[in-house]
Design a protein around this motif. Structure first.
Motif, PDB file in Angstrom:
ATOM      1  N   ASP A  19       1.051  -7.660  14.298  1.00 59.73           N
ATOM      2  CA  ASP A  19       2.534  -8.164  14.461  1.00 59.73           C
ATOM      3  C   ASP A  19       3.356  -7.721  13.293  1.00 59.73           C
ATOM      4  N   GLU A  20       4.438  -7.356  13.369  1.00 59.94           N
ATOM      5  CA  GLU A  20       5.302  -6.721  11.998  1.00 59.94           C
ATOM      6  C   GLU A  20       5.612  -8.050  11.365  1.00 59.94           C
ATOM      7  N   LYS A  21       5.814  -9.346  12.243  1.00 57.70           N
ATOM      8  CA  LYS A  21       6.307 -10.361  11.532  1.00 57.70           C
ATOM      9  C   LYS A  21       5.333 -10.768  10.664  1.00 57.70           C
ATOM     10  N   ILE A  22       4.153 -10.697  11.168  1.00 56.61           N
ATOM     11  CA  ILE A  22       2.998 -11.434  10.157  1.00 56.61           C
ATOM     12  C   ILE A  22       2.803 -10.466   9.014  1.00 56.61           C
ATOM     13  N   ILE A  23       2.789  -9.264   9.234  1.00 56.93           N
ATOM     14  CA  ILE A  23       2.723  -8.257   8.193  1.00 56.93           C
ATOM     15  C   ILE A  23       3.616  -8.303   7.273  1.00 56.93           C
ATOM     16  N   LYS A  24       4.831  -8.662   7.642  1.00 55.14           N
ATOM     17  CA  LYS A  24       5.969  -8.880   6.451  1.00 55.14           C
ATOM     18  C   LYS A  24       5.806 -10.029   5.684  1.00 55.14           C
ATOM     19  N   ALA A  25       5.367 -11.065   6.303  1.00 58.28           N
ATOM     20  CA  ALA A  25       4.780 -12.428   5.549  1.00 58.28           C
ATOM     21  C   ALA A  25       3.766 -12.034   4.682  1.00 58.28           C
ATOM     22  N   MET A  26       2.787 -11.378   5.042  1.00 59.53           N
ATOM     23  CA  MET A  26       1.788 -11.228   4.298  1.00 59.53           C
ATOM     24  C   MET A  26       1.991 -10.345   2.971  1.00 59.53           C
ATOM     25  N   VAL A  27       2.840  -9.491   3.094  1.00 57.43           N
ATOM     26  CA  VAL A  27       3.426  -8.450   2.084  1.00 57.43           C
ATOM     27  C   VAL A  27       4.337  -9.363   1.113  1.00 57.43           C
ATOM     28  N   GLY A  56       0.896  -1.278  -0.014  1.00 52.15           N
ATOM     29  CA  GLY A  56       0.061  -0.079   0.038  1.00 52.15           C
ATOM     30  C   GLY A  56       0.795   1.277   0.101  1.00 52.15           C
ATOM     31  N   SER A  57       0.335   2.305  -0.425  1.00 49.17           N
ATOM     32  CA  SER A  57       1.069   3.677  -0.612  1.00 49.17           C
ATOM     33  C   SER A  57       1.487   4.185   0.966  1.00 49.17           C
ATOM     34  N   ILE A  58       2.366   4.827   1.018  1.00 53.19           N
ATOM     35  CA  ILE A  58       2.717   5.414   2.328  1.00 53.19           C
ATOM     36  C   ILE A  58       1.669   6.342   2.765  1.00 53.19           C
ATOM     37  N   GLU A  59       0.984   7.107   1.881  1.00 54.64           N
ATOM     38  CA  GLU A  59      -0.007   7.866   2.203  1.00 54.64           C
ATOM     39  C   GLU A  59      -1.331   7.282   2.978  1.00 54.64           C
ATOM     40  N   MET A  60      -1.610   6.123   1.981  1.00 54.58           N
ATOM     41  CA  MET A  60      -2.751   5.348   2.485  1.00 54.58           C
ATOM     42  C   MET A  60      -2.468   4.735   3.971  1.00 54.58           C
ATOM     43  N   LYS A  61      -1.366   3.939   4.008  1.00 53.03           N
ATOM     44  CA  LYS A  61      -0.795   3.786   5.389  1.00 53.03           C
ATOM     45  C   LYS A  61      -0.885   4.746   6.342  1.00 53.03           C
ATOM     46  N   LYS A  62      -0.547   5.876   6.186  1.00 55.09           N
ATOM     47  CA  LYS A  62      -0.810   6.930   7.220  1.00 55.09           C
ATOM     48  C   LYS A  62      -2.071   7.100   7.489  1.00 55.09           C
ATOM     49  N   ALA A  63      -2.946   7.311   6.511  1.00 58.04           N
ATOM     50  CA  ALA A  63      -4.439   7.544   6.836  1.00 58.04           C
ATOM     51  C   ALA A  63      -4.987   6.433   7.712  1.00 58.04           C
ATOM     52  N   ILE A  64      -4.501   5.351   7.604  1.00 60.08           N
ATOM     53  CA  ILE A  64      -5.049   4.093   8.330  1.00 60.08           C
ATOM     54  C   ILE A  64      -4.493   4.251   9.605  1.00 60.08           C
ATOM     55  N   ARG A 121     -12.769  -2.245  -3.644  1.00 58.15           N
ATOM     56  CA  ARG A 121     -11.529  -3.386  -3.213  1.00 58.15           C
ATOM     57  C   ARG A 121     -10.494  -3.087  -2.535  1.00 58.15           C
ATOM     58  N   ILE A 122     -10.846  -2.094  -1.378  1.00 57.89           N
ATOM     59  CA  ILE A 122      -9.472  -1.929  -0.369  1.00 57.89           C
ATOM     60  C   ILE A 122      -9.996  -2.117   1.103  1.00 57.89           C
ATOM     61  N   GLY A 123      -9.093  -2.981   1.459  1.00 59.32           N
ATOM     62  CA  GLY A 123      -9.366  -3.415   2.923  1.00 59.32           C
ATOM     63  C   GLY A 123      -7.880  -3.447   3.701  1.00 59.32           C
ATOM     64  N   TYR A 124      -7.741  -3.598   5.043  1.00 65.73           N
ATOM     65  CA  TYR A 124      -6.425  -3.317   5.507  1.00 65.73           C
ATOM     66  C   TYR A 124      -6.431  -4.173   6.817  1.00 65.73           C
ATOM     67  N   GLY A 125      -5.115  -4.444   7.201  1.00 67.07           N
ATOM     68  CA  GLY A 125      -4.910  -5.144   8.367  1.00 67.07           C
ATOM     69  C   GLY A 125      -3.755  -4.550   9.039  1.00 67.07           C
ATOM     70  N   ALA A 126      -3.993  -5.004  10.561  1.00 75.19           N
ATOM     71  CA  ALA A 126      -2.898  -4.321  11.557  1.00 75.19           C
ATOM     72  C   ALA A 126      -2.639  -5.532  12.526  1.00 75.19           C
ATOM     73  N   TYR A 165      -0.193   1.952  15.817  1.00 75.02           N
ATOM     74  CA  TYR A 165       0.546   0.883  14.853  1.00 75.02           C
ATOM     75  C   TYR A 165       1.339   1.631  14.192  1.00 75.02           C
ATOM     76  N   ASN A 166       2.835   1.187  13.839  1.00 77.44           N
ATOM     77  CA  ASN A 166       3.828   1.798  13.117  1.00 77.44           C
ATOM     78  C   ASN A 166       3.233   1.227  11.512  1.00 77.44           C
ATOM     79  N   LEU A 167       3.971   2.033  10.809  1.00 77.43           N
ATOM     80  CA  LEU A 167       3.446   1.621   9.113  1.00 77.43           C
ATOM     81  C   LEU A 167       4.057   0.279   9.051  1.00 77.43           C
TER      82      LEU A 167
END
Ligand SMILES: Cc1ncc(COP(=O)(O)O)c(C=O)c1O
Length: 398
Positions: A252-260, A69-77, A245-250, A89-91
């Motif tokens: 643990d950083e480890k899990i997010i990294k694997a999902m990315v 996701g874009s930095i701007e979108m993640k900042k909005a979340i 079609r936009i959803g988001y999740g927040a 949450y950190n980005l």
């Protein structure tokens, strides 16, 4: 050797398929079917959001963004979580995906190994079990109590050494129930006792709540478990943006990294234009949230009033979402005018489509027999007509 993978064979064909086919063929015959099966708001996306999407196209925001996701979108979340949920949450603890659906899919693919168990309280949103199976895990179903809620005891009874996730969905689809702070705290106390389990909290209906209710995230109620809680949310339902079609999740950083990693090797970034529009949804005027919820509440009240006229139906008052989960057990054993016995929620739903020309979803689709789901994401006029038709048809059962 079959061309189709064995993991696909673990998925169950949709029980609603037959009903959908029936509805389609009746519509083709020119019969006016009232669609109470829909899972999306009937409102239009707010104008400011549409304009932001158009602006993004004109400005040339038409390229890949970062895969997560874009930095701007993640900042909005990030700001949304702070503003509305008082959660930090950190980005690198946030992912943006192609709908909340992809967030959940990525989550299970990223974290499940063969034999890992996911506790799925029934009635459940139809996609949870199949997503768990696609991720290689095993859904473990638990029937909720008479209030359609998971209780600490019911949860604890299902926990094994293989349990990895527990799914919570408040406000719930199809139940419409919302968990109170105390109920969330009691569930969190069970989770706290078992350090190997995690909670997936699907909060997609967060803003569609009634009677002044404010639903909290379990991560707010049990901040000490934040690292073990994964929040799923999105703009689809709150801002009437299902098609964007936009959803988001927040989490643990480890899990997010694997999902990315999974996302970057499958769909890459979510749509750049939809992300720009979603920033406006999250950061622009928020009065649309209350306005839409008030419309849904008026429809809920009217549908309940009309359906309660049938002695065969018992309607659980939805505290949120846009569904009524209706108990039809008193219709079981009754005969239709053509002499067919109603044995379950599938038979009843088929009867409603044939007799009332109303399409609902049987409880069996949500793993919960004896009920059907009625979506009130339709106009008040259609809602009244459809509910009256249901009651008239029920009166014909003997
Ligand atoms: C409980 C629940 N979670 C997630 C989703 C998926 O949302 P999205 O359209 O953002 O993929 C839905 C959609 O019906 C839902 O009901």
């Amino acid at each position: 050797m079959s061309i189709l993978s064995t993991k696909l064979s673990r998925l169950k064909p949709s029980v609603t398929l037959l009903l959908n086919q029936k509805a389609k063929s009746l519509i083709k015959e020119g019969i006016d079917i009232i669609p109470f099966g829909v899972g999306e708001p009937d409102f239009d996306t707010p104008d400011n959001v549409k304009i932001a999407g158009i602006g993004a196209i004109v400005d040339g925001q038409t390229k890949y963004t970062n895969a997560d996701g874009s930095i701007e979108m993640k900042k909005a979340i990030q700001l949304k979580f702070k503003r509305e949920n008082n959660l930090d949450y950190n980005l690198n603890e946030i992912i943006v995906s192609t709908g909340a659906k992809q967030v959940i899919y990525n989550l299970f693919v990223a974290t499940l190994d063969a034999g890992d168990e996911v506790i799925v309280p029934a009635p459940y949103w139809v996609s949870y079990p199949d997503m768990v199976l696609l991720g290689g895990g095993e859904p473990v179903f638990v029937n909720c109590d008479k209030n359609l809620k998971l209780t600490p005891q019911l949860l604890e009874d299902k926990i094994t050494s293989k349990t990895k996730w527990v799914i919570l969905n408040s406000p719930g689809n199809p139940s419409g129930v919302c968990y109170s702070d105390q109920e969330l705290r009691a569930l969190a106390d069970v989770v706290a006792k078992y350090p190997h389990i995690h909670v997936m909290s699907d909060e997609i209906y967060e803003h569609i709540v009634f009677d002044g209710l404010k639903v909290k995230s379990i991560a707010q109620v049990a901040p000490e478990l934040k690292q073990r809680i994964f929040i799923v949310n999105g703009v689809s339902k709150s801002y009437a943006m299902t098609g964007w079609r936009i959803g988001y999740g927040a989490g643990d950083e480890k899990i997010i990294k694997a999902m990315v990693m999974i996302q970057s090797q499958s769909t890459s970034s979510p749509c750049s234009i939809s992300q720009a529009a979603s920033i406006e949804a999250l950061e622009g005027p928020q009065d649309v949230l209350k306005k839409n919820a008030a419309v849904f509440q008026a429809r809920r009240d009217e549908a309940m009033r009309l359906l309660n006229a049938s002695p065969l139906l018992e309607v659980t008052k939805a505290q949120g979402s846009f569904y009524l989960f209706v108990d039809m057990q008193k219709a079981i054993g009754k005969k239709t005018p053509s002499g067919k016995e109603i044995k379950n929620s599938d038979d009843f739903s088929l009867f409603l489509i044939e007799e009332a020309n109303v399409a609902v979803v049987p409880g069996s689709a949500f793993g919960y027999e004896g009920f059907f789901r009625l979506s009130f994401a339709t106009s008040m006029e259609e809602l009244r007509e459809g509910c009256n038709r249901i009651v008239t048809s029920c009166n014909k059962l003997s």
